[in-house]
Design a protein around this motif. Structure first.
Motif, mmCIF file in Angstrom:
data_model
loop_
_atom_site.group_PDB
_atom_site.id
_atom_site.type_symbol
_atom_site.label_atom_id
_atom_site.label_comp_id
_atom_site.label_asym_id
_atom_site.label_seq_id
_atom_site.Cartn_x
_atom_site.Cartn_y
_atom_site.Cartn_z
ATOM 1 N N UNK A 32 0.795 -1.239 -0.250
ATOM 2 C CA UNK A 32 0.116 -0.087 0.016
ATOM 3 C C UNK A 32 0.769 1.190 -0.080
ATOM 4 N N UNK A 33 2.211 1.096 0.479
ATOM 5 C CA UNK A 33 3.144 2.235 0.827
ATOM 6 C C UNK A 33 3.720 2.704 -0.919
ATOM 7 N N UNK A 34 3.829 1.622 -0.634
ATOM 8 C CA UNK A 34 4.122 1.913 -2.875
ATOM 9 C C UNK A 34 3.391 2.158 -3.728
ATOM 10 N N UNK A 174 2.668 4.008 6.185
ATOM 11 C CA UNK A 174 1.924 4.043 4.820
ATOM 12 C C UNK A 174 0.616 5.113 5.119
ATOM 13 N N UNK A 175 0.372 5.551 6.075
ATOM 14 C CA UNK A 175 -0.484 6.563 6.517
ATOM 15 C C UNK A 175 0.514 8.205 6.139
ATOM 16 N N UNK A 180 0.700 12.610 3.186
ATOM 17 C CA UNK A 180 1.519 13.721 2.308
ATOM 18 C C UNK A 180 2.175 13.780 0.727
ATOM 19 N N UNK A 181 1.792 12.598 0.287
ATOM 20 C CA UNK A 181 2.595 12.385 -1.579
ATOM 21 C C UNK A 181 1.332 13.803 -1.949
ATOM 22 N N UNK A 182 -0.396 13.613 -1.719
ATOM 23 C CA UNK A 182 -0.747 14.723 -2.928
ATOM 24 C C UNK A 182 -0.338 15.647 -2.149
ATOM 25 N N UNK A 183 0.138 16.036 -1.580
ATOM 26 C CA UNK A 183 0.062 17.908 -0.746
ATOM 27 C C UNK A 183 1.956 18.053 -1.309
ATOM 28 N N UNK A 184 2.462 17.333 -1.435
ATOM 29 C CA UNK A 184 3.729 17.271 -2.353
ATOM 30 C C UNK A 184 4.288 17.252 -3.961
ATOM 31 N N UNK A 185 2.921 16.668 -4.482
ATOM 32 C CA UNK A 185 2.663 16.463 -5.867
ATOM 33 C C UNK A 185 2.120 17.612 -6.035
ATOM 34 N N UNK A 200 8.724 9.597 4.799
ATOM 35 C CA UNK A 200 7.813 8.491 5.661
ATOM 36 C C UNK A 200 9.001 7.740 6.191
ATOM 37 N N UNK A 201 9.917 7.278 5.358
ATOM 38 C CA UNK A 201 11.026 6.604 5.885
ATOM 39 C C UNK A 201 11.309 6.793 6.848
#
Length: 438
Positions: A32-34, A174-175, A180-185, A200-201
């Motif tokens: 899910x993370x990936x 994962x959460x 963060x993904x959509x915000x940073x993108x 996240x890592x």
């Protein structure tokens, strides 16, 4: 730290499930993370950006495989020492392996940052995706030390019979990545996804270290470092690294081969790789769990128990994969639309899974027997089987079928044939090993 589960004296099914279920959950959370990166990039930035992520994926897979392989080598030695109830050996292995892990991960990070341009060119990365792939990987590699040490600590915990915390740590990471993904993108663009992943890592590793320190699950003193253990760690780690890395090398080769067709083909192959994780991760989890369990059984001189665990893993693992394979094969075209909205891409994905489908059950058989061989302390045999599986069978056949004009379907057929060969070969080698052990 006492072992959480009595692998030698406990109920086989319950002990296996107690280890395997949290491990499988952790694997699915990792999936899910990936997938988060893939879904946001494909939907927000389109087919070309997704193709750039696909070009980046083989390198990420190799890096992760190296970390998983090396730390799995640590798990082999630790499990056997714990099974033999050798406290001094257990303590020295933990101290020594941690120092080696830190030094090695820093070295890999430095080498990769310097060599990324050459690697991407050698992978036939198209001009239109090169800059995006490079920017993504340059950021991702900065977090490799965190990834490596996280996998190291999970391997140590797994050796003691604790696989639950890996699932908890992955859930948190994962959460965080999903938020963060959509915000940073949105604000930064394509490589914003890599920044979110990096952050996240690091948080995941911090979470792991805080947990270990608070719970005091095992003692760690640098003075317990024993240079004599370094050679043993290397002897187990190298075959394990090669074993884990070969699938990623194969994926890199196939990605380069598919790249000669079209951007659409690259995007489709990237999606098949994401969907395949649903089918690969349970088998990988069984491999790592059996490495630990069989290692303790061999350390305690109970080969009979090792065989019982193998039978149990095959029974439940193949049943799970049968169910998952039917679902993915039936819904592959529809699932493709979650990544990239393209009928051409969906068609390629659908054909891929219709050809390769049965191979995932065979892959579960293969991984179960490889886990047993690792637990026996024979990662070199598992390594040779992986070389046969991918380097001798899959990659040459894929190239030849493509060269002879069978196109993408020829490549997919080579993948299926390699699964068949791997299952047969692993059964033969592991059966012979059981005979030798007696």
């Amino acid at each position: 730290m006492p072992t959480k589960i009595d692998f030698i004296g406990g109920n086989t099914r319950r002990c296996l499930m107690a280890m395997a279920l949290p491990m499988i959950a952790a694997m699915f959370l990792n999936m899910a993370y990936n997938l988060v990166d893939s879904l946001w990039i494909g939907n927000l930035l389109g087919e070309t950006a997704y193709a750039a992520l696909t070009n980046s994926t083989p390198i990420i897979l190799i890096l992760t495989s190296v970390a998983m392989g090396a730390t799995n080598g640590v798990s082999i030695l630790l499990s056997q020492a714990i099974g033999a109830k050798d406290k001094r050996k257990t303590e020295s292995l933990i101290a020594t392996s941690l120092i080696v892990a830190i030094a090695f991960s820093l070295l890999v990070t430095l080498v990769l940052e310097l060599s990324l341009p050459f690697i991407l060119k050698d992978l036939n990365t198209p001009t239109e995706t090169y800059d995006m792939a490079y920017s993504y990987l340059a950021i991702y590699v900065l977090g490799y030390v965190a990834v490596y040490l996280y996998l190291y600590f999970t391997a140590v915990l797994r050796s003691f019979g604790n696989s639950m915390f890996q699932a908890v740590a992955m859930l948190v990471s994962t959460i965080l990545n999903a938020i963060l993904d959509p915000i940073f993108i949105h604000f930064i663009g394509f490589h914003g996804s890599a920044i979110a992943t990096l952050f996240s890592q690091v948080v995941c590793l911090i979470f792991m270290v805080v947990y270990l320190k608070k719970k005091k699950l095992f003692s760690l003193h640098i003075t317990w470092f024993d240079k004599a253990d370094v050679l043993s760690l290397i002897q187990k780690a190298i075959p394990s690294v090669i074993q884990q890395s070969i699938p990623a090398v194969s994926t890199t080769f196939l990605t380069a081969l598919v790249s000669t067709y079209s951007i659409t083909a690259i995007a489709a192959y990237g999606i098949t790789g994401k969907l395949e994780t649903i089918l690969f991760y349970p088998a990988m989890a069984l491999n790592m769990v059996l490495t630990t369990i069989v290692g303790q059984c061999i350390g305690g001189q109970r080969t009979d128990r090792a065989k019982d665990y193998l039978k149990c893993a095959l029974k439940y693992g193949c049943l799970l994969l049968l169910i998952l394979s039917i679902i993915i094969v039936a819904l592959s075209r529809q699932l493709s639309g979650f990544f990239v909205n393209s009928s051409d891409v969906a068609a390629i994905v659908g054909v891929y899974f219709s050809i390769v489908g049965i191979g995932y059950i065979l892959n579960t058989v293969t991984n179960s027997f490889l886990g047993v061989l690792n637990g026996f302390g024979k990662p070199a045999k598992s390594m040779l089987l992986m070389i046969f599986y991918y380097i001798v069978v899959r990659m040459p056949l894929a190239y030849l079928f493509s060269f002879w004009g069978f196109g993408l379907n020829g490549i997919w057929t080579a993948v299926l044939i390699s699964h068949i060969c791997a299952a047969v070969a692993s059964i033969i080698v592991a059966t012979l090993q059981f005979g030798t052990q007696k």
